[in-house]
Write an enzyme that holds these catalytic residues in place. Structure first.
Site, PDB file in Angstrom:
ATOM      1  N   GLU A  33      13.689  -0.495  -2.173  1.00  0.00           N
ATOM      2  CA  GLU A  33      13.485   0.845  -2.724  1.00  0.00           C
ATOM      3  C   GLU A  33      14.781   1.642  -2.805  1.00  0.00           C
ATOM      4  O   GLU A  33      14.970   2.435  -3.735  1.00  0.00           O
ATOM      5  CB  GLU A  33      12.453   1.589  -1.879  1.00  0.00           C
ATOM      6  CG  GLU A  33      11.036   1.103  -2.053  1.00  0.00           C
ATOM      7  CD  GLU A  33      10.727  -0.153  -1.251  1.00  0.00           C
ATOM      8  OE1 GLU A  33       9.683  -0.779  -1.505  1.00  0.00           O
ATOM      9  OE2 GLU A  33      11.543  -0.501  -0.367  1.00  0.00           O
ATOM     10  N   HIS A  80       0.050   2.486   2.873  1.00  0.00           N
ATOM     11  CA  HIS A  80      -0.369   2.386   1.478  1.00  0.00           C
ATOM     12  C   HIS A  80      -1.253   3.558   1.048  1.00  0.00           C
ATOM     13  O   HIS A  80      -1.789   3.543  -0.054  1.00  0.00           O
ATOM     14  CB  HIS A  80      -1.135   1.079   1.253  1.00  0.00           C
ATOM     15  CG  HIS A  80      -0.286  -0.152   1.328  1.00  0.00           C
ATOM     16  ND1 HIS A  80       0.279  -0.565   2.493  1.00  0.00           N
ATOM     17  CD2 HIS A  80       0.081  -1.045   0.375  1.00  0.00           C
ATOM     18  CE1 HIS A  80       0.964  -1.690   2.263  1.00  0.00           C
ATOM     19  NE2 HIS A  80       0.871  -1.980   0.988  1.00  0.00           N
TER      20      HIS A  80
END
Length: 329
Positions: free
Chosen positions: A62, A131
């Site tokens: 990321e 998540h």
């Protein structure tokens, strides 16, 4: 040009395809977005259509994704980067906060940073840890970053087009719980929606309900149920969390005199508190009751067996509205 009933997820795909057709400088990058079409298939078919030089599969990194996007954006490209889940966005913060948000200020407007960072967010899909986060308040706190959250297919299409065309860095948070919840007729006409406006979804006279993202669905359902009790709710989708359209919120609550703010993020430090403070500062004498918040809890999002106990539901909103209507000072 299509005019079909599509889901919020399909509207995101449609908007990206339209933007790539209209502007050859628009490129997509992210983990598994090319060959696999993304973890939720938001980019399905786009690599075949536009090629691997414009739909780029990246490593699971990321920090690198955000850094690439910043670099591309400063050199005339319009990157649309995907972070697979909002819970994995934190390695990207260095680039977002220290570079993307400050680029125009740092260079005295010589450079801008027209990038979009997409991320599915929120709970309700039985996902594992990391998540289901809803940490939009962290991002909305950063000057220079636009933060946008669609709550319907039509707003997903129009807001994402506007985000890609914006010369500012935009964090585009996608409420994955409603990715496929409903379908709406969408004309692929390339028309964008404003990035600094709320959307009034329902007119009312007794109380204003303010929400964004997936919780707009429960908020509208509560308004329907309360209408049967004779309570007229005005429903506003904030949509653009930074900069926020305070004028629309102030006008609505000035009219109704009461307000309930709904979000699934934790109670403490959430954007509901910012909205409540603004209302209290600006129109205190017009309030007939204190602004009320209906939110998630000040805990880590629990695992899937308990996540629905964490998320606010329609009954929670109805109870808060009834209590606000009964407030006697």
């Amino acid at each position: 040009m299509s005019n079909d009933a599509i889901t919020l997820l399909e509207a995101i795909n449609l908007a990206m395809a339209r933007a790539m057709e209209d502007d050859p400088d628009v490129v997509l990058l992210g983990e598994d977005i090319g060959t696999n079409g993304g973890v939720f298939r938001a980019t399905a078919g786009l690599k075949d259509r536009f090629g691997e030089r414009r739909v780029i599969d990246t490593p699971l990194a990321e920090t690198m994704i955000a850094g690439l996007a910043v670099g591309m954006a400063t050199q005339g490209i319009r990157p649309v980067a995907e972070i697979q889940f909002m819970g994995f966005i934190f390695p990207a913060f260095e680039h977002l906060v220290a570079h993307a948000a400050r680029m125009r200020h740092r260079t005295r407007s010589r450079l801008s940073c027209p990038m979009v960072l997409r991320a599915p967010f929120g709970g309700g899909i039985h996902a594992p840890e990391h998540h289901s986060e809803s940490t939009e308040a962290l991002l909305a706190h950063i000057p220079g970053l636009r933060v946008v959250v669609p709550s319907s297919p039509a707003r997903a299409y129009g807001l994402l087009l506007a985000a890609i065309r914006s010369d500012d860095p935009v964090i585009f948070l996608e409420p994955k719980r409603i990715y496929r919840a409903s379908k709406t007729l969408i004309e692929d006409n390339g028309e964008a929606l404003p990035l600094d406006s709320c959307f009034t979804l329902r007119e009312g006279t007794d109380i204003t309900l303010i929400s964004w993202g997936a919780m707009v669905s429960e908020t509208l359902a509560a308004a329907d149920a309360l209408a049967e009790e004779g309570i007229s709710c005005e429903v506003i989708d904030v949509a653009c969390l930074n900069p926020m359209d305070h004028a629309t919120l102030l006008a609505s609550v000035s009219k109704t005199g009461r307000c309930v703010i709904v979000h699934e993020a934790p109670h403490h430090g959430g954007l509901g508190a910012e909205i409540a403070a603004t209302l209290s500062e600006q129109i205190l004498t017009r309030l007939q009751a204190p602004p009320r918040r209906v939110t998630g809890h000040d805990t880590v999002m629990p695992y899937y067996r308990n996540e629905m106990l964490y998320l606010p539901d329609t009954d929670d909103i109805i109870i808060a509205v009834r209590e606000t209507m009964e407030y006697a000072g």
